[in-house]
Design an enzyme around this catalytic site. Structure first.
Site, PDB file in Angstrom:
ATOM      1  N   ARG A   1       0.871  -1.174   0.000  1.00 37.91           N
ATOM      2  CA  ARG A   1       0.000   0.000   0.000  1.00 37.91           C
ATOM      3  C   ARG A   1       0.911   1.228   0.000  1.00 37.91           C
ATOM      4  O   ARG A   1       2.050   1.171   0.493  1.00 37.91           O
ATOM      5  CB  ARG A   1      -0.877   0.031   1.247  1.00 37.91           C
TER       6      ARG A   1
ATOM      7  N   LYS B   1      -2.129  -2.169   8.103  1.00 40.26           N
ATOM      8  CA  LYS B   1      -3.275  -1.612   8.811  1.00 40.26           C
ATOM      9  C   LYS B   1      -3.318  -2.149  10.241  1.00 40.26           C
ATOM     10  O   LYS B   1      -3.020  -3.312  10.487  1.00 40.26           O
ATOM     11  CB  LYS B   1      -4.573  -1.980   8.082  1.00 40.26           C
TER      12      LYS B   1
ATOM     13  N   HIS C   1      -2.475   2.182  -5.849  1.00 47.23           N
ATOM     14  CA  HIS C   1      -3.163   0.957  -5.450  1.00 47.23           C
ATOM     15  C   HIS C   1      -3.391   0.019  -6.632  1.00 47.23           C
ATOM     16  O   HIS C   1      -3.553  -1.184  -6.455  1.00 47.23           O
ATOM     17  CB  HIS C   1      -4.501   1.298  -4.781  1.00 47.23           C
TER      18      HIS C   1
ATOM     19  N   ARG D   1      -0.779  -2.498  -6.745  1.00 48.70           N
ATOM     20  CA  ARG D   1      -1.052  -3.557  -5.758  1.00 48.70           C
ATOM     21  C   ARG D   1      -2.060  -4.556  -6.331  1.00 48.70           C
ATOM     22  O   ARG D   1      -1.905  -5.771  -6.181  1.00 48.70           O
ATOM     23  CB  ARG D   1      -1.578  -2.910  -4.480  1.00 48.70           C
TER      24      ARG D   1
ATOM     25  N   HIS E   1      -4.272  -8.974   4.030  1.00 46.09           N
ATOM     26  CA  HIS E   1      -5.719  -8.918   4.208  1.00 46.09           C
ATOM     27  C   HIS E   1      -6.117  -9.724   5.442  1.00 46.09           C
ATOM     28  O   HIS E   1      -5.703 -10.866   5.601  1.00 46.09           O
ATOM     29  CB  HIS E   1      -6.444  -9.506   2.989  1.00 46.09           C
TER      30      HIS E   1
ATOM     31  N   TYR F   1      -9.959 -10.903  -6.451  1.00 49.90           N
ATOM     32  CA  TYR F   1      -8.986 -11.090  -7.526  1.00 49.90           C
ATOM     33  C   TYR F   1      -9.240 -12.378  -8.305  1.00 49.90           C
ATOM     34  O   TYR F   1      -8.863 -12.474  -9.474  1.00 49.90           O
ATOM     35  CB  TYR F   1      -7.563 -11.067  -6.952  1.00 49.90           C
TER      36      TYR F   1
END
Length: 297
Positions: free
Chosen positions: A152, A176, A241, A244, A267, A276
């Site tokens: 990110r 995150k 992004h 990514r 994730h 995806y």
């Protein structure tokens, strides 16, 4: 308890949970917008609104107004999620006994497939930085990290030199919620980092620096990428992004399993990574329709 008092407690809890600054700021924006609406509807000043006065009717009226104004369903869903999180907190703390948001249904969202670049487009982009200047070498690292390791942009600009181990081919990333993960680096990325750090004559900890010698910002990354895309003559808009997304798509196209890609992307939920697989299926359909004689007919 007033809404403002409850918000102060809520934000304190979010900070203690190490929520990202952008997440807390989004909560603040959405909850303050609802506060203005609810206070006006109930005929009180915002600073006097009691949280216990907010009921299901008021919440439904708020989201009805947003829908009438044509606000995107995704934005409406985000505001609803903010209210849900807030009222769950109020219930856990015993500030309110009834959660009026529980009976509000989420808007149905059409799932937009992420944009990505094809391999030949990536190669053109990777050849765009100038290799005989420090800033050009930095830009090469920037591209290699975004695409080669799927970072990110916030993770990229937060990297320090000590986070990168070129000998082992690994980069330690703080994602995150301050969760750390270790990601492999490609051989071109390791080479780019070595060339860039060797060309620098400073003692700054940050891996990527701007032209004034300070840590590179996320906004600067977007501006640099815009310039590199223009130089590479790519006929599409490319945002950080998107690289990514491309990283994940190319891994799955190459046979990587979903769990591995989930771990590489950082994730928390597998459902975030599964989009995806939809993307690769759409690509297969596109190739099939464009190449099979019966499909063409």
């Amino acid at each position: 308890m007033t809404w403002d008092e409850a918000l102060s407690l809520f934000y304190g809890q979010q900070v203690s949970l190490n929520r990202a600054g952008r997440t807390i700021a989004a909560y603040q924006t959405d909850l303050n917008q609802f506060l203005s609406f609810a206070a006006d509807r109930l005929g009180v000043e915002p600073e006097e609104l009691e949280v216990a006065r907010v009921d299901l009717r008021t919440i439904r009226a708020f989201f009805g107004l947003l829908a009438e104004k044509g606000l995107a369903r995704k934005s409406i869903a985000r505001k609803l999620a903010a209210l849900r999180t807030f009222f769950k907190f109020l219930c856990r703390e015993g500030i309110v006994t009834v959660n009026p948001v529980r009976r509000v249904a989420s808007p149905k969202l059409g799932r937009k497939l992420p944009d990505f670049l094809y391999a030949e487009q990536v190669e053109k982009l990777m050849r765009s930085p100038v290799q005989d200047t420090v800033l050009g070498l930095r830009n090469q690292v920037l591209l290699e990290m975004l695409y080669g390791s799927g970072l990110r942009v916030s993770e990229l600009v937060g990297l320090d030199r000590q986070d990168v181990d070129c000998e082992a081919g690994l980069v330690r990333v703080k994602g995150k919620g301050s969760k750390e993960r270790v990601i492999p680096m490609t051989a071109p990325c390791r080479g780019a980092v070595n060339r860039y750090t060797s060309a620098r004559h400073d003692r700054e900890e940050a891996l990527l620096l701007n032209n004034r010698g300070a840590r590179l910002s996320a906004r600067s990354v977007r501006r640099i990428l815009d310039n590199l895309v223009e130089k590479a003559a790519l006929e599409c808009h490319v945002h950080p992004h998107m690289l990514r997304h491309t990283f994940a798509t190319h891994l799955l196209d190459g046979g990587a399993d979903l769990r591995s890609v989930q771990e590489l992307l950082g994730h928390e939920k597998l459902s975030s990574t599964q989009i995806y697989t939809h993307l690769t299926r759409e690509r297969l359909k596109e190739v099939y329709r464009g190449t099979h004689p019966r499909a063409k007919a």
